[in-house]
Enzyme design. Sequence first.
Site, PDB file in Angstrom:
ATOM      1  N   LYS A 201       0.844  -1.187   0.000  1.00  0.00           N
ATOM      2  CA  LYS A 201       0.000   0.000   0.000  1.00  0.00           C
ATOM      3  C   LYS A 201       0.884   1.244   0.000  1.00  0.00           C
ATOM      4  O   LYS A 201       1.875   1.297   0.724  1.00  0.00           O
ATOM      5  CB  LYS A 201      -0.873  -0.025   1.258  1.00  0.00           C
ATOM      6  CG  LYS A 201      -1.826   1.127   1.394  1.00  0.00           C
ATOM      7  CD  LYS A 201      -3.095   0.874   0.632  1.00  0.00           C
ATOM      8  CE  LYS A 201      -3.948   2.131   0.570  1.00  0.00           C
ATOM      9  NZ  LYS A 201      -4.888   2.071  -0.566  1.00  0.00           N
ATOM     10  N   HIS A 208       7.776  10.010   8.906  1.00  0.00           N
ATOM     11  CA  HIS A 208       8.822   9.004   9.066  1.00  0.00           C
ATOM     12  C   HIS A 208       9.226   8.975  10.538  1.00  0.00           C
ATOM     13  O   HIS A 208       9.754   9.951  11.064  1.00  0.00           O
ATOM     14  CB  HIS A 208      10.031   9.363   8.196  1.00  0.00           C
ATOM     15  CG  HIS A 208      11.213   8.451   8.385  1.00  0.00           C
ATOM     16  ND1 HIS A 208      11.680   7.614   7.395  1.00  0.00           N
ATOM     17  CD2 HIS A 208      12.017   8.237   9.452  1.00  0.00           C
ATOM     18  CE1 HIS A 208      12.706   6.924   7.854  1.00  0.00           C
ATOM     19  NE2 HIS A 208      12.942   7.290   9.101  1.00  0.00           N
ATOM     20  N   GLU A 288      11.835  -0.439   6.676  1.00  0.00           N
ATOM     21  CA  GLU A 288      13.024  -1.291   6.534  1.00  0.00           C
ATOM     22  C   GLU A 288      13.855  -1.182   7.794  1.00  0.00           C
ATOM     23  O   GLU A 288      13.567  -0.367   8.672  1.00  0.00           O
ATOM     24  CB  GLU A 288      13.848  -0.856   5.323  1.00  0.00           C
ATOM     25  CG  GLU A 288      14.393   0.549   5.442  1.00  0.00           C
ATOM     26  CD  GLU A 288      15.434   0.878   4.371  1.00  0.00           C
ATOM     27  OE1 GLU A 288      15.982  -0.051   3.760  1.00  0.00           O
ATOM     28  OE2 GLU A 288      15.713   2.067   4.172  1.00  0.00           O
ATOM     29  N   ARG A 292      23.051  -0.573  11.028  1.00  0.00           N
ATOM     30  CA  ARG A 292      24.281   0.193  11.295  1.00  0.00           C
ATOM     31  C   ARG A 292      23.955   1.379  12.189  1.00  0.00           C
ATOM     32  O   ARG A 292      22.793   1.654  12.462  1.00  0.00           O
ATOM     33  CB  ARG A 292      24.817   0.729   9.969  1.00  0.00           C
ATOM     34  CG  ARG A 292      23.727   1.511   9.250  1.00  0.00           C
ATOM     35  CD  ARG A 292      24.180   2.180   7.981  1.00  0.00           C
ATOM     36  NE  ARG A 292      23.057   2.603   7.170  1.00  0.00           N
ATOM     37  CZ  ARG A 292      22.364   3.717   7.324  1.00  0.00           C
ATOM     38  NH1 ARG A 292      22.654   4.547   8.314  1.00  0.00           N
ATOM     39  NH2 ARG A 292      21.364   4.029   6.535  1.00  0.00           N
TER      40      ARG A 292
END
Length: 446
Positions: A201, A208, A288, A292
């Site tokens: 979607k 964010h 995602e 790191r």
Amino acid sequence: MFKRVLIANRGEIALRIIRACKELGIETVCVYSKADADGPWLRFADRAICIGPGPAKESYLNIARIISAAEIADVDAIHPGYGFLAERADFSQACRDCKIEFIGPSPESMAMLGDKVECKRTAKANKVPIFPGSEGSIEDEEEAVTVAAKIGYPVIIKAAAGGGGRGMRVCRNEASLRANIRAASQEAQAAFGNGSVFIEKFLERARHIEVQCLGDKHGHAVHLYERDCSMQRRHQKVIEEAPAPNVARKKIEATCEAAARLIRAANYSGAATVEFLMDEQQNFYMLEVNTRVQVEHPVTELITGIDIVKMSILIAAGHALPFRQRDIHIKGAAIECRINAEDPDQNFRPSPGKVATWEAPGGPGVRVDSHVVPGYSVPPNYDSMIGKLIVHGESREAALIRMSRALAEFRVEPIKTNIGLQRRLISDGEFRRGGVDIHYLERLLK
Ligand code: ADP
């Protein structure tokens, strides 16, 4: 503890790692390219080894040369920083093969979290919220159309091996999906050597919000709460802050706990960030995992008091996390402005060259992470970020006032920078209210 660490990076993050090593009593070895021969950070390292010419492919991205330098200098471990080789499982594997500790996750957990389809599957199994979409990779056009009809348009096609904002296509109807699905797979094959794509979607208006995590080699993982990084341009973060303003704490905390579960399930050791988009109803969807240390890690260091870079080193050396989740608390608010050598009036064209004047701000609650000194020449070869200005305040309002004050003190001449734009953004009404979406800056610049 390690005796000697090699830093496979440059600029501000190389200096940040040198500082952490010094405080831990560890010797440092820097590798550098010919373009960085005058890099001020090299003076702080115990040893500096030139590994090749300016182009990153022939130096900072060249695994063989970096491993050779590590063997010559006889180091115990390599810190990759961010960018360059930091998320390359083959680099982590090469370190293992040469019996050098990689300061970061094992090649196995990096590969698992780095594959977006695999990562989503593990996330789902651990009740981490993910985007509605295909269960695994999409095999043919008809399957794509069926999935899209179920979740509703718009949808986004993504490459399982994608990164850096490449290999994504937004489709607003069936015709567009049919027209794009095969090309997306071919493009992914050419760009990443893996043609596997999936659809999910597409959110029109999102923020964010990401969660900083730490995992050790003894099965413990914690989160260090969130950062809001919605102020972006072309998928590049411009301002990051914590805590995220105007979000129900309950929702954030549930998301943070989910992120820590995922890290634990991946058997992860080191610093990781689980990235999410949040919709207008404050639902979270995982984007995602970055395996790191991130550019914006200082924001979290200021609100939690935990040194993330030192922790990454201690974890690699086998230390157990010295705290539990209940020991980690947020104090006040922190904001980071990235300072780039670029010209916002010329479509953000990079502005390398000699920095004659560098007057960085200071005073209470102000931190500047930068490798720049007066007289330093910014080479044209690499990323245009030349420093980060991070402030801490007892509240978001106090941090905003402090950031305005600090930006006004900052003088960099004669190269062009985005300091003026940052001043405008920090005093922008929408930003001050808290909760701009990821396309806000691009709309503002139009
Ligand atoms: P990459 O690894 O290439 O950076 P991401 O999955 O992190 O790819 O996505 C990059 C950016 O693309 C995100 O920060 C967001 O701006 C946009 N994006 C990705 N997925 C979606 C989605 N489902 N809906 C809306 N925007 C998205």
